[in-house]
Write a protein that holds these residues in place. Structure first.
Motif, mmCIF file in Angstrom:
data_model
loop_
_atom_site.group_PDB
_atom_site.id
_atom_site.type_symbol
_atom_site.label_atom_id
_atom_site.label_comp_id
_atom_site.label_asym_id
_atom_site.label_seq_id
_atom_site.Cartn_x
_atom_site.Cartn_y
_atom_site.Cartn_z
ATOM 1 N N TRP A 14 47.269 -22.730 69.227
ATOM 2 C CA TRP A 14 48.196 -23.584 68.488
ATOM 3 C C TRP A 14 47.684 -25.005 68.420
ATOM 4 O O TRP A 14 47.123 -25.515 69.386
ATOM 5 N N GLU A 15 47.891 -25.633 67.275
ATOM 6 C CA GLU A 15 47.606 -27.055 67.103
ATOM 7 C C GLU A 15 48.929 -27.741 66.804
ATOM 8 O O GLU A 15 49.694 -27.271 65.967
ATOM 9 N N ALA A 16 49.169 -28.838 67.485
ATOM 10 C CA ALA A 16 50.427 -29.563 67.293
ATOM 11 C C ALA A 16 50.169 -30.917 66.657
ATOM 12 O O ALA A 16 49.134 -31.535 66.871
ATOM 13 N N SER A 17 51.142 -31.338 65.883
ATOM 14 C CA SER A 17 51.110 -32.695 65.331
ATOM 15 C C SER A 17 52.548 -33.171 65.208
ATOM 16 O O SER A 17 53.439 -32.401 64.877
ATOM 17 N N ASP A 18 52.746 -34.458 65.536
ATOM 18 C CA ASP A 18 54.092 -34.988 65.327
ATOM 19 C C ASP A 18 54.206 -35.311 63.850
ATOM 20 O O ASP A 18 53.223 -35.443 63.142
ATOM 21 N N THR A 19 55.396 -35.382 63.389
ATOM 22 C CA THR A 19 55.591 -35.588 61.966
ATOM 23 C C THR A 19 56.796 -36.481 61.723
ATOM 24 O O THR A 19 57.740 -36.482 62.510
ATOM 25 N N GLU A 20 56.715 -37.218 60.682
ATOM 26 C CA GLU A 20 57.840 -38.033 60.232
ATOM 27 C C GLU A 20 58.568 -37.256 59.150
ATOM 28 O O GLU A 20 57.936 -36.685 58.259
ATOM 29 N N LEU A 21 59.857 -37.240 59.209
ATOM 30 C CA LEU A 21 60.656 -36.496 58.244
ATOM 31 C C LEU A 21 61.307 -37.413 57.210
ATOM 32 O O LEU A 21 62.201 -36.984 56.486
ATOM 33 N N ASP A 22 60.855 -38.664 57.140
ATOM 34 C CA ASP A 22 61.469 -39.641 56.242
ATOM 35 C C ASP A 22 61.497 -39.198 54.785
ATOM 36 O O ASP A 22 62.448 -39.484 54.064
#
Length: 182
Positions: A14-22
């Motif tokens: 698995w690769e994770a990335s944070d994300t903005e939901l704006d």
């Protein structure tokens, strides 16, 4: 405060990335964001984790071009927040373009026309959260078996609370990559 992360399954794990939901306004937008995160192509599984201060969490699963699958831990609480409402509205089949829904969001209670007595009576009526009236039910909503083939059974998912996303990531073997973006 929200926490949102994308977990994309690759050949190496698995690769994770944070994300903005704006810029995310619909479930379709969220699915498109997830597909963009797919490392090896459009057929990869991508999980979107959304959590609001341990009050509720949601998991959106996107497998290639298939329709996204959604689970929300507590629909009534989630429906009171913008991203949670996006998920619960989709699960409850609320049409974003429905004029009645738009009027409901205006929170008109009749007092603006001098009908205070009727509004006061309506405010005294309890809201049981009956799903047949379009309200989000208290408790889980959506596909509770969303992660069953990945090692998180329906029963286990339904029993989670608190820091559920870390528990899910741990069961997937992705706890370290999730913690790296937290």
């Amino acid at each position: 405060m929200y926490f949102a992360a994308l977990l994309a399954r690759t050949e190496d794990g698995w690769e994770a990335s944070d994300t903005e939901l704006d810029d995310v306004e619909t479930l379709s937008d969220l699915a498109d964001l997830a597909r963009e995160a797919a490392a090896d192509g459009a057929d990869d599984t991508v999980l979107v984790f959304i959590e609001q201060e341990d009050a509720w969490f949601g998991v959106v699963r996107v497998d290639g071009e298939e329709d996204p699958r959604v689970f929300v831990s507590n629909a009534a609480v989630a429906a009171r927040s913008s991203y949670g409402a996006m998920l619960t509205d989709e699960l409850l089949g609320h049409d974003q373009d429905d004029e009645e829904d738009e009027l409901d969001t205006l929170d008109l209670d009749g007092t603006e026309d001098g009908y205070e007595d009727e509004a006061a009576g309506a405010a005294d009526e309890p809201d049981g959260g009956d799903p047949s009236d379009g309200a989000a039910p208290a408790g889980p909503l959506g596909e509770s078996a969303i992660l069953a083939d990945l090692g998180v059974s329906e029963r286990r998912l339904l029993a989670l609370d608190g820091d559920a996303l870390v528990t899910i990531a741990d069961a997937l073997g992705a706890a370290e990559v999730l913690e790296a973006v937290r």
